[in-house]
Design an enzyme around this catalytic site. Structure first.
Site, short mmCIF file in Angstrom:
data_model
loop_
_atom_site.label_atom_id
_atom_site.label_comp_id
_atom_site.label_asym_id
_atom_site.label_seq_id
_atom_site.Cartn_x
_atom_site.Cartn_y
_atom_site.Cartn_z
N ASP A 106 -20.63 -8.39 30.08
CA ASP A 106 -20.32 -6.93 30.19
C ASP A 106 -21.48 -6.30 30.56
OD1 ASP A 106 -18.19 -4.91 30.03
OD2 ASP A 106 -19.48 -4.11 28.70
N LYS A 118 -19.78 -1.41 35.65
CA LYS A 118 -19.10 -0.15 35.54
C LYS A 118 -19.86 0.92 36.47
CE LYS A 118 -18.27 -0.97 30.60
NZ LYS A 118 -19.41 -1.69 30.21
#
Ligand code: A2P
Length: 285
Positions: free
Chosen positions: A47, A77
């Site tokens: 992540d 992101k």
């Protein structure tokens, strides 16, 4: 689930490993080494985010590992200043470039509001979401979702979207379980992921965590990770040490009882980061 390579299935059928390695703040001087170690320790789901500054190290480490790209699950992101249709599309390409890959497994909107006083956040979120829908439609990303979105933020997306978010990443750990948000997501088939699943160790000395970890002969960290998993939530722990990276994978040989789960879910607030999507960050002592 028997290992961190076992998977949950997202609403679009994509398989997602049940534990990730978080790369936030892995950057303080030794990111490349930390990520290399995490790959060696067996992590395949990483992540990251443009904001973390770790994408380039992750991309290089994956390349250097010689392990095929498709064996990894990479999530990134769009940051607060990358919101809006055009900016998000550019941001996505920059992330791919830094990650040295031509697709992502998961792409998330990092926060629902760029600043707490943002008045047109609803339009901005929908505009940003449209970019993610397009990227998904073009096959550039295998799944799309949200991060730090609470039910009222998600409602806005659901009202206007064509493709429903497949995941939401929330702060989640004993002492900050965000039950309302977790329930809202799970009732709608949105996979919840836990950032800071160890609460940065802030609540490791809480009597309840000490009691439960001693009972099972495991560490408070392992209890926290098991707690997430038993709520069908993907934990994203981070660590700089290979021993703790491995210890954090050893959570499949014990089970928390229903009573222990209830007690962890209802314990007094502890270990909160001070972050809330609608507020300025509160610096806690
Ligand atoms: P370290 O890098 O020295 O292992 P979170 O994921 O909730 O943000 O927490 C990350 C913090 O938890 C890091 O500071 C990390 O320190 C620590 N940590 C990770 N795994 C363990 C573990 N098994 N036991 C104790 N501390 C841990």
């Amino acid at each position: 689930m028997n290992s961190i390579r076992d998977c949950f299935t997202l609403s679009n059928g994509v398989e997602i490993p049940c534990m990730a390695f978080g790369t936030y703040k892995a950057s303080e001087g030794q990111t490349a080494d930390v990520i290399k170690r995490a790959i060696e320790a067996g992590y395949r789901y990483f992540d990251t985010a443009s904001f973390y500054g770790t994408e380039k190290y992750l991309g290089q480490a994956i390349k250097d590992s010689g392990i095929p790209r498709k064996e990894f699950f990479i999530a990134s992101k769009a940051w607060k200043d990358e919101m809006g249709h055009e900016k998000t599309k550019v941001a996505f390409e920059s992330s791919l470039e830094r990650l040295k890959t031509d697709y992502l497994d998961l792409y998330l909107i990092h926060w629902p509001l760029p600043v707490p006083e943002c008045e047109d956040w609803k339009e901005l979120d929908v505009d940003t979401w449209r970019a993610l829908e397009e990227l998904y439609g073009e096959g550039r990303v295998r799944a799309i979702g949200l991060s730090n979105f609470l039910p009222h933020h998600i409602e806005n997306i659901l009202e206007h979207c064509e493709i429903k978010p497949m995941a939401d990443q929330l702060e989640f750990h004993p002492g900050y379980s965000q039950e309302a948000a977790v329930r809202y997501c799970q009732e709608r088939g949105i996979q919840v992921q836990a950032w800071s699943p160890l609460g940065r160790m802030r609540m490791f000395k809480e009597p309840l965590l000490v009691e439960i970890s001693e009972k099972h002969g495991v560490s408070p960290a392992q209890v926290c990770l098991r707690y997430a998993l038993q709520r069908n939530i993907i934990p994203l722990p981070k660590s700089s040490s290979i021993e703790r990276m491995k210890q954090n994978q050893e959570i499949f040989h014990f089970e928390l009882s229903a009573e222990e789960m209830y007690r962890l879910e209802t314990m007094p607030q502890a270990g909160w980061s001070g972050e809330h999507p609608d507020r300025e960050r509160i610096i806690l002592g």
